[in-house]
Design an enzyme around this catalytic site. Structure first.
Site, PDB file in Angstrom:
ATOM      1  N   GLY A 108      11.995   8.337  -5.892  1.00  0.00           N
ATOM      2  CA  GLY A 108      11.081   7.914  -7.197  1.00  0.00           C
ATOM      3  C   GLY A 108       9.589   7.822  -6.550  1.00  0.00           C
ATOM      4  O   GLY A 108       8.588   7.849  -7.363  1.00  0.00           O
ATOM      5  N   CYS A 109       9.142   8.260  -4.987  1.00  0.00           N
ATOM      6  CA  CYS A 109       8.481   8.265  -4.659  1.00  0.00           C
ATOM      7  C   CYS A 109       6.710   8.988  -5.106  1.00  0.00           C
ATOM      8  O   CYS A 109       7.265  10.032  -6.226  1.00  0.00           O
ATOM      9  CB  CYS A 109       8.310   9.101  -2.894  1.00  0.00           C
ATOM     10  SG  CYS A 109       6.274   9.517  -2.077  1.00  0.00           S
TER      11      CYS A 109
END
Length: 281
Positions: A108-109
Site C-alpha cells: 500500500g505504499c
C-alpha cells in the site's frame, strides 16, 4: 493462479482455552507495473482486478492522461508475483523513462520510489464544481459500503474504495490489502466504464493521507468520504484542490473539513428512495 483469499491454519488462545481451526486471510503479491518492457514500480497488493489497478495507477501517477493512450495490456503471473505489462506509444514511453521507479515498496505504499519531497507533495489537480449532496445521501452511501466488501467480510484485513452516484448508488467498489491500490483499482474501473466522476463521491475505509487526496483529484470527484480521519496535510491539499473532504464517518454522522458548501441538510437516503448500490462496472 493466485487467489485473493486463502485459508490459514491457526491456534486460537482465549481465556477459556485453546482451539484450532482455519482463518480466511487475504493474499499479498508483488505487482510489477511495466511500460514498454521496462519496470516502472513494484507494489505489494491483492492479486485481482489487475487491469483496473494498472489503468488506475497509470492515470493517478500521470503516466497517461487517458486510458486510450495504453495500446495494450497483459497480466503475466509468475511464481513470486504478477507483471502488469502495458505498451504505450514510443514517444510516451520516452517521456516516462526519466521517472522510472525500480524499487519495491511495502504494502500500500503510495510514494515508493519517489526521490524528492517536491514530487511527494506535488499539488493535486483542481476538481470541477460538481454537484451537492445531502446529509442523507452521504449516510446512505456510507451505510452501503460495508455489506459490499466481500473480501473484508471474509478476512477483516483489507481496505476498500468505492464510487457512489445519486442515480445508481455504489457503481464500483474495489478491495486490496493496500489502501492506495484499492483507490487506483477504483480509478481504473471508473475510467474503463467512462463514468462521470464529477457527480458522485469517493468512499474510503482508510485514513485520508495526502496521496489519497491526490488520487481522488485525479479521478475528478468533488467529494471524498472516509470512515477514518485525515492528516493535516491532506486537509490542506483537499482545500487547494477544491475537494470537499468528509471523514470520521460513523453511523450517526461525519465531519466535514473542507469546502462544506457541497453538503446540505436532507432526509435520509434510505427513506427517499436513493439506491444503495447498482454496479455498472
Amino acid at each position: 493462479m493466485f487467489e485473493p483469499v486463502r485459508k490459514a491454519a491457526r491456534k486460537v488462545w482465549r481465556r477459556h482455552g485453546v482451539s484450532e481451526g482455519l482463518r480466511a486471510v487475504p493474499e499479498e503479491t508483488a505487482l510489477a507495473i511495466t511500460y514498454n518492457g521496462g519496470t516502472y514500480a513494484v507494489m505489494m497488493g491483492t492479486p485481482q482486478d489487475y487491469r483496473d489497478f494498472a489503468y488506475g495507477f497509470s492515470l493517478s501517477e500521470g503516466v497517461v492522461a487517458d486510458i486510450g493512450e495504453i495500446e495494450s495490456f497483459e497480466a503475466v503471473e509468475f511464481d513470486d508475483g504478477v507483471e502488469l505489462r502495458m505498451w504505450l506509444s514510443s514517444d510516451k514511453a520516452e517521456s516516462i523513462s526519466a521517472r522510472r521507479r525500480q524499487i519495491a515498496g511495502p504494502t500500500g505504499c503510495g510514494l515508493c520510489g519517489i526521490d524528492s519531497i517536491t514530487e511527494a507533495v506535488k499539488p493535486a489537480a483542481v476538481v470541477g464544481a460538481g454537484g451537492s449532496f445531502t446529509f442523507g445521501q452521504i449516510m446512505t452511501a456510507v451505510d452501503a459500503l460495508a455489506p459490499l466488501q466481500k473480501i473484508n467480510i471474509e478476512t477483516r484485513a483489507v481496505h476498500a474504495a468505492a464510487f457512489w452516484t445519486p442515480d445508481h448508488g455504489i457503481v464500483a467498489l474495489r478491495e486490496d490489502v493496500g489502501r492506495h491500490n484499492a483507490l487506483d483499482k477504483l480509478a481504473g474501473s471508473l475510467a474503463q466504464a467512462r463514468i462521470d466522476t464529477g457527480q458522485g463521491m469517493v468512499l474510503l475505509t482508510s485514513r485520508v493521507s495526502v496521496e489519497m487526496v491526490q488520487k481522488t483529484a485525479a479521478i475528478g470527484a468533488p467529494l471524498m468520504v472516509s470512515v477514518s480521519a485525515p492528516t493535516a496535510l491532506a486537509i490542506r491539499l483537499a482545500e487547494a484542490a477544491g475537494i470537499t473532504l468528509a471523514a470520521i464517518a460513523r453511523s450517526d454522522g461525519f465531519e466535514v473539513f473542507t469546502h462544506p458548501h457541497r453538503v446540505t441538510a436532507g432526509v435520509s437516503g434510505q427513506d427517499n428512495g436513493h439506491p444503495r448500490a447498482h454496479f455498472v462496472a
